[in-house]
Write an enzyme that holds these catalytic residues in place. Structure first.
Site, PDB file in Angstrom:
ATOM      1  N   LYS A   1      21.777  25.259  28.464  1.00 30.11           N
ATOM      2  CA  LYS A   1      22.984  25.616  29.215  1.00 30.11           C
ATOM      3  C   LYS A   1      22.925  27.048  29.745  1.00 30.11           C
ATOM      4  O   LYS A   1      23.949  27.614  30.128  1.00 30.11           O
ATOM      5  CB  LYS A   1      24.212  25.433  28.329  1.00 30.11           C
ATOM      6  CG  LYS A   1      24.348  24.023  27.769  1.00 30.11           C
ATOM      7  CD  LYS A   1      25.489  23.905  26.782  1.00 30.11           C
ATOM      8  CE  LYS A   1      25.509  22.534  26.117  1.00 30.11           C
ATOM      9  NZ  LYS A   1      26.619  22.403  25.144  1.00 30.11           N
TER      10      LYS A   1
ATOM     11  N   ARG B   1      35.975  18.082  17.657  1.00 28.29           N
ATOM     12  CA  ARG B   1      35.842  17.686  19.061  1.00 28.29           C
ATOM     13  C   ARG B   1      36.310  16.247  19.252  1.00 28.29           C
ATOM     14  O   ARG B   1      36.125  15.392  18.387  1.00 28.29           O
ATOM     15  CB  ARG B   1      34.382  17.795  19.519  1.00 28.29           C
ATOM     16  CG  ARG B   1      33.801  19.190  19.429  1.00 28.29           C
ATOM     17  CD  ARG B   1      32.401  19.211  19.979  1.00 28.29           C
ATOM     18  NE  ARG B   1      31.760  20.507  19.827  1.00 28.29           N
ATOM     19  CZ  ARG B   1      30.569  20.808  20.324  1.00 28.29           C
ATOM     20  NH1 ARG B   1      29.899  19.902  21.010  1.00 28.29           N
ATOM     21  NH2 ARG B   1      30.044  22.006  20.144  1.00 28.29           N
TER      22      ARG B   1
ATOM     23  N   PRO C   1      30.475  24.577  29.739  1.00 29.07           N
ATOM     24  CA  PRO C   1      29.653  23.821  30.681  1.00 29.07           C
ATOM     25  C   PRO C   1      28.549  23.075  29.951  1.00 29.07           C
ATOM     26  O   PRO C   1      28.037  23.535  28.939  1.00 29.07           O
ATOM     27  CB  PRO C   1      29.076  24.906  31.594  1.00 29.07           C
ATOM     28  CG  PRO C   1      29.069  26.137  30.760  1.00 29.07           C
ATOM     29  CD  PRO C   1      30.291  26.028  29.890  1.00 29.07           C
ATOM     30  N   GLU C   2      28.202  21.928  30.468  1.00 32.35           N
ATOM     31  CA  GLU C   2      27.081  21.181  29.925  1.00 32.35           C
ATOM     32  C   GLU C   2      25.915  21.281  30.899  1.00 32.35           C
ATOM     33  O   GLU C   2      26.029  21.847  31.985  1.00 32.35           O
ATOM     34  CB  GLU C   2      27.492  19.737  29.653  1.00 32.35           C
ATOM     35  CG  GLU C   2      28.596  19.644  28.601  1.00 32.35           C
ATOM     36  CD  GLU C   2      28.811  18.240  28.074  1.00 32.35           C
ATOM     37  OE1 GLU C   2      27.865  17.437  28.125  1.00 32.35           O
ATOM     38  OE2 GLU C   2      29.926  17.954  27.600  1.00 32.35           O
TER      39      GLU C   2
END
Length: 296
Positions: A58, A286, A2-3
């Protein structure tokens, strides 16, 4: 993972159900998630009143009336579900629908408060999330938080600050932005989007946005504004609804439909008059999405 906008959305969804409620019982259905639960966690939380919910980067912060804060990280697939009687609702959704399979319900807050009893259930199929208990006065010095940079929407993030951090850095700009010591809570999706909005290449050296005298160049100011805007837009949209992250009310956020480059490999760039195509490259393991034609 999650960001920041996803965690903020979850926090806002949980707040009406949790703030001011008394934890009649904290039920732990296993001994660990990614890490073991803190010793006697159920006993330390049961009987306490939740005085507020917060967020840092986060991390979700559950403030208790005894001066302790329960720190929660959603990991790859963690979500919270609010249950009242036979009804249930979930704050935050994302591409792969989150499971409601009860075999993955690992933590249950049995709450008492206005409106009657309710349950807040933490579900995590992959068990990459974790929880810890920290004295609120010690949060800033805790290993989770002590090295974090400023929040991307906070007053401490400005062009002058980033110029100081980026000066003489040969590190790729995207990598510098993902470094949590520089900016807290900024992740892969929103870095790609902010770089596109500011027409900056993810592979250019971070130090090229700083003058030899250490002053921010104009484009660094534009980048800061783009970061603020893309995060604010995503929070307003309820997060990106990507992959495993579900809102507490179960609704699908719409920001993912506004992506300009993220996950749009091979599609036309949305910059007016550009004519370029969104490309995908890999940086530090990424995926990076950008338009080489207009991002320099």
């Amino acid at each position: 993972m999650p960001e920041l906008p996803e965690v903020e959305t979850v926090k806002r969804g949980l707040a009406p159900a949790m703030e001011g409620a008394r934890v009649a019982r904290l039920e732990l259905r296993r001994q660990d998630l990614r890490f073991p639960f803190p010793e006697a966690l159920a006993d330390r939380v049961s009987g306490r009143t939740i005085v507020g919910l917060g967020r840092r980067a986060k991390y979700l912060l559950v403030d208790l009336d005894d001066g302790n804060t329960l720190v929660s990280h959603l990991g790859m697939s963690g979500s919270f579900r609010i249950e009242e009687g036979a009804a249930s609702a979930m704050p935050g959704e994302f591409h792969h629908a989150r499971t409601k399979d009860e075999k993955h319900d690992h933590v249950v807050f049995h709450l008492e408060g206005q409106g009657g009893p309710r349950r807040v259930v933490y579900n995590d199929p992959r068990r990459f999330g974790f929880m810890d208990m920290v004295r609120r006065a010690d949060l800033a010095a805790h290993p989770f938080f002590r090295d974090l940079g400023p929040e991307p929407t906070g007053n401490d993030l400005g062009a002058a600050y980033l110029a100081e951090r980026f000066r003489d850095k040969a590190q790729p700009l995207k990598s510098a932005l993902l470094d949590q010591k520089n900016i807290a809570g900024l992740g892969n999706i929103y870095v790609c989007e902010a770089l596109w909005r500011s027409h900056l290449s993810p592979i250019r050296a971070a130090g090229t946005l700083v003058t030899p005298g250490g002053k921010p160049k104009e484009k660094l100011g534009l980048l800061v504004a783009s970061i603020r805007d893309v995060i604010a837009d995503a929070i307003a949209a309820g997060g990106s609804s990507l992959r495993d992250h579900i809102q507490t009310d179960g609704s699908l956020g719409y920001f993912q439909h506004s992506f300009s480059v993220y996950d749009r490999e091979g599609q036309a760039c949305g910059t007016p008059g550009c004519g370029g195509t969104v490309a995908r490259i890999v940086q530090a393991g990424r995926s990076t999405f950008y338009c080489a034609a207009c991002q320099k």
